[in-house]
Design a protein around this motif. Structure first.
Motif, PDB file in Angstrom:
ATOM      1  N   TYR B  30     -23.271 -43.504  -6.514  1.00 46.44           N
ATOM      2  CA  TYR B  30     -22.403 -42.466  -7.088  1.00 46.44           C
ATOM      3  C   TYR B  30     -22.098 -42.773  -8.558  1.00 46.44           C
ATOM      4  O   TYR B  30     -22.047 -41.853  -9.388  1.00 46.44           O
ATOM      5  CB  TYR B  30     -21.100 -42.297  -6.281  1.00 46.44           C
ATOM      6  N   MET B  60     -13.476 -39.144  -7.388  1.00 44.13           N
ATOM      7  CA  MET B  60     -14.382 -38.001  -7.405  1.00 44.13           C
ATOM      8  C   MET B  60     -15.378 -38.002  -6.238  1.00 44.13           C
ATOM      9  O   MET B  60     -15.927 -36.966  -5.907  1.00 44.13           O
ATOM     10  CB  MET B  60     -15.139 -37.927  -8.734  1.00 44.13           C
ATOM     11  N   LEU B  61     -15.628 -39.190  -5.645  1.00 41.64           N
ATOM     12  CA  LEU B  61     -16.510 -39.205  -4.475  1.00 41.64           C
ATOM     13  C   LEU B  61     -15.827 -38.475  -3.317  1.00 41.64           C
ATOM     14  O   LEU B  61     -16.463 -37.667  -2.630  1.00 41.64           O
ATOM     15  CB  LEU B  61     -16.876 -40.643  -4.088  1.00 41.64           C
ATOM     16  N   MET B  63     -13.595 -36.177  -3.653  1.00 41.34           N
ATOM     17  CA  MET B  63     -13.619 -34.747  -3.999  1.00 41.34           C
ATOM     18  C   MET B  63     -15.020 -34.186  -3.738  1.00 41.34           C
ATOM     19  O   MET B  63     -15.167 -33.029  -3.343  1.00 41.34           O
ATOM     20  CB  MET B  63     -13.208 -34.528  -5.447  1.00 41.34           C
ATOM     21  N   GLY B  64     -16.039 -35.019  -3.974  1.00 34.77           N
ATOM     22  CA  GLY B  64     -17.414 -34.615  -3.666  1.00 34.77           C
ATOM     23  C   GLY B  64     -17.585 -34.314  -2.184  1.00 34.77           C
ATOM     24  O   GLY B  64     -18.284 -33.370  -1.802  1.00 34.77           O
ATOM     25  N   PHE B  65     -16.938 -35.128  -1.329  1.00 32.59           N
ATOM     26  CA  PHE B  65     -16.986 -34.867   0.116  1.00 32.59           C
ATOM     27  C   PHE B  65     -16.355 -33.501   0.419  1.00 32.59           C
ATOM     28  O   PHE B  65     -16.844 -32.753   1.266  1.00 32.59           O
ATOM     29  CB  PHE B  65     -16.224 -35.946   0.899  1.00 32.59           C
TER      30      PHE B  65
END
Lengths: 148, 137
Positions: B30, B60-61, B63-65
């Motif tokens: 990531y 942000m990971l 939020m990526g999920f």
């Protein structure tokens, strides 16, 4: 320039960002997002999107390819930084092959007393526009800077 | 399961999405893919100097999920107009996040749904939560 309200209005230059198919693929893989809309051209063509798009939080990459507005603040200490909030407004999908003009600006700075001392909140707006100057995505991130 | 606009109701809870445990390789991937190379996420020693007991995932990971969750819910039936989240808790390697969502309001005229979304860890604590607006075609 310390981390205080004097940062408000500080902008980066406008940078050109080219959105690449392979970058989108690596990003989706890193998140573990299997949507074929990001990687399968034939499938994406057959959908209402009429082609590949990027995952929504791919927008974070637009803010990372340039030195941010806090990059040259003397004494700025990365150990003290936390990401507090993030907002994205999507005016249209991001697509591979697109070229965007990206600029970041500090739009607000304010202090809050936290349990562990004074914290400064820095709000940075990232605006990506296309070659026709139409907005694509607007990001607003709140950085928490621990002053004490 | 993909949502259908016609079957949505306000206050409806949406089927959750359980992610595989976050691991260190994912954090490295990531970092590379996002361009966020803050060593807090990949370098153990740096994280300890920052007062943590080890590396933590990028906010942000998570939020990526949630972005993945929205796309998973929409399939190709709609688009994401807005997402806003607050990062409330740290995520560490080994954590298992579950994405949850609830329909808050439906704007029938323009087929826009406002959803509340959250990523919850294996202890039931909310790590990242916020709102999203999605529009059905």
């Amino acid at each position: 320039m310390p981390v205080d309200r004097s940062l408000i209005g500080k902008k980066t230059n406008v940078h050109v960002v080219d959105v690449e198919k392979g970058h989108i693929r690596r990003f989706a893989e890193a998140v573990g997002d299997p949507s074929p809309l990001y990687v399968d051209e034939a499938f994406a063509e057959s959908t209402p999107f009429r082609g590949l798009i990027a995952p929504p939080t791919f927008a974070t990459t637009l803010a990372r390819v340039i030195p941010g507005p806090l990059a040259d603040v003397p004494g700025f200490d990365l150990h003290r930084v936390l990401h507090g909030e993030q907002e994205y407004v999507f005016h249209r999908p991001m697509r591979p092959g697109d070229r965007y003009w990206v600029q970041q600006e500090v739009i607000d700075v304010y202090d809050r007393a936290g349990r562990s001392g004074r914290m400064t909140f820095i709000v940075i707006e990232t605006r990506a526009k296309d070659i026709n100057d139409l907005p694509v995505v607007t990001g607003r991130e709140t950085i928490i800077y621990r002053q004490d | 399961m993909e949502l259908m606009w016609e079957t949505l109701n306000e206050n409806m809870e949406l089927e959750p999405l359980v992610k595989p445990p976050v691991d260190r390789v994912q954090l490295v991937k990531y970092a590379g893919a996002s361009g966020d190379f803050n060593p807090l996420h990949t370098v153990e020693e740096f994280a300890r100097q920052a007062g943590l007991d080890g590396v933590i995932a990028h906010g942000m990971l998570s939020m990526g999920f949630l972005g993945q969750y929205l796309r998973h819910l929409l399939g190709v039936k709609g688009d994401i107009l807005r997402m806003k989240v607050r990062f409330q808790r740290m995520v560490k390697p080994g954590d298992v996040l579950t994405c949850r969502g609830t329909v808050r309001t439906l704007r029938k005229d323009d087929r826009i749904a406002e959803l509340e979304v959250a990523a919850v860890n294996q202890s039931g604590d909310i790590v990242t939560a916020g709102v999203a607006e999605v529009r059905f075609f």
